[in-house]
Design a protein around this motif. Sequence first.
Motif, PDB file in Angstrom:
ATOM      1  N   TYR A  90       1.083  -1.291  -0.051  1.00  0.00           N
ATOM      2  CA  TYR A  90       0.147   0.416  -0.061  1.00  0.00           C
ATOM      3  C   TYR A  90       1.307   1.366   0.287  1.00  0.00           C
ATOM      4  N   LYS A 113      -2.094   4.745  -2.353  1.00  0.00           N
ATOM      5  CA  LYS A 113      -3.216   5.256  -1.539  1.00  0.00           C
ATOM      6  C   LYS A 113      -3.930   6.364  -2.004  1.00  0.00           C
ATOM      7  N   TYR A 114      -3.896   6.555  -3.520  1.00  0.00           N
ATOM      8  CA  TYR A 114      -5.140   7.011  -3.943  1.00  0.00           C
ATOM      9  C   TYR A 114      -6.110   6.625  -4.399  1.00  0.00           C
ATOM     10  N   ALA A 115      -5.790   5.382  -3.392  1.00  0.00           N
ATOM     11  CA  ALA A 115      -7.544   4.091  -4.041  1.00  0.00           C
ATOM     12  C   ALA A 115      -8.271   4.910  -3.150  1.00  0.00           C
ATOM     13  N   ASP A 116      -9.763   4.479  -3.351  1.00  0.00           N
ATOM     14  CA  ASP A 116     -10.915   4.984  -2.335  1.00  0.00           C
ATOM     15  C   ASP A 116     -10.738   3.327  -1.456  1.00  0.00           C
ATOM     16  N   ILE A 117     -11.589   3.793  -0.103  1.00  0.00           N
ATOM     17  CA  ILE A 117     -12.175   2.383   0.813  1.00  0.00           C
ATOM     18  C   ILE A 117     -12.635   2.202   0.597  1.00  0.00           C
ATOM     19  N   SER A 118     -13.173   1.301  -0.842  1.00  0.00           N
ATOM     20  CA  SER A 118     -13.794   0.260  -1.098  1.00  0.00           C
ATOM     21  C   SER A 118     -12.992  -0.600  -1.939  1.00  0.00           C
ATOM     22  N   GLU A 119     -12.657   0.548  -2.711  1.00  0.00           N
ATOM     23  CA  GLU A 119     -11.193  -0.293  -3.445  1.00  0.00           C
ATOM     24  C   GLU A 119     -10.513  -1.524  -2.444  1.00  0.00           C
ATOM     25  N   MET A 120      -9.658  -0.352  -1.394  1.00  0.00           N
ATOM     26  CA  MET A 120      -9.172  -1.475  -0.467  1.00  0.00           C
ATOM     27  C   MET A 120      -9.935  -2.564   0.039  1.00  0.00           C
TER      28      MET A 120
END
Length: 218
Positions: A90, A113-120
């Motif tokens: 990450y 780190k630019y991914a949103d929470i749903s993608e995480m």
Amino acid sequence: MNIHPAPRRPTFAIFDTHPVMRMGLAILLRKNFEEAEIVESNNIRDYDQNAGRPEPDLVIYVLHADFEEEGYPSISEIRQKYSGSRVIVYGPEMQPEVIIDYFKKGVNGYLSKYADISEMLICIRSVMGGKRYLGAEHMAFIFEYLIASHTPQRRGDLLTRRQKEVADYLVQGMSTSSIAEKTGLRLSTISTFKAAIFAKLGIDNVLALKEILGLNEN
């Protein structure tokens, strides 16, 4: 009456040298993965200080630069120490060759780190389900990189050193008996080489062989 012990909770280890960011990530994971034990650590040594702590089922390896910081465990070290753990990197946006190298070293997922929470959450669930994860945007990015950097293999490169030697003699117009005499090999051996060369290159005559080797010289 037999009492069966409760199944062990999966352990998610967060390796991050920044305590505030590590705490925020831990809060997010505890909220969405109530069945898991979330452990915050600076590094491997910090995690292993608790002697009874099991090998983590998942390591979230947080990077704050596009390289592994000095004193911070490398992916290779994590893989060597926790061979059965799944690992997600990450971190910041990275060059495609860096991401590819991480996967070669045994990483199971990469998340920017630019991914949103749903993608995480999708990434973690995919990796814990035994899959590898790379977001669609990065998949397209790496695909374009591979296309741009791909060098087609020349057909003549498929031949072994000895096959190439025999092929060179064939395109010079030498007969199998002459090649056998030249190389000191049996006539049957040269015939076998010739058949193998034709089969490997998908041809059936010396003219086609000459065209292939001629193209390779350009």
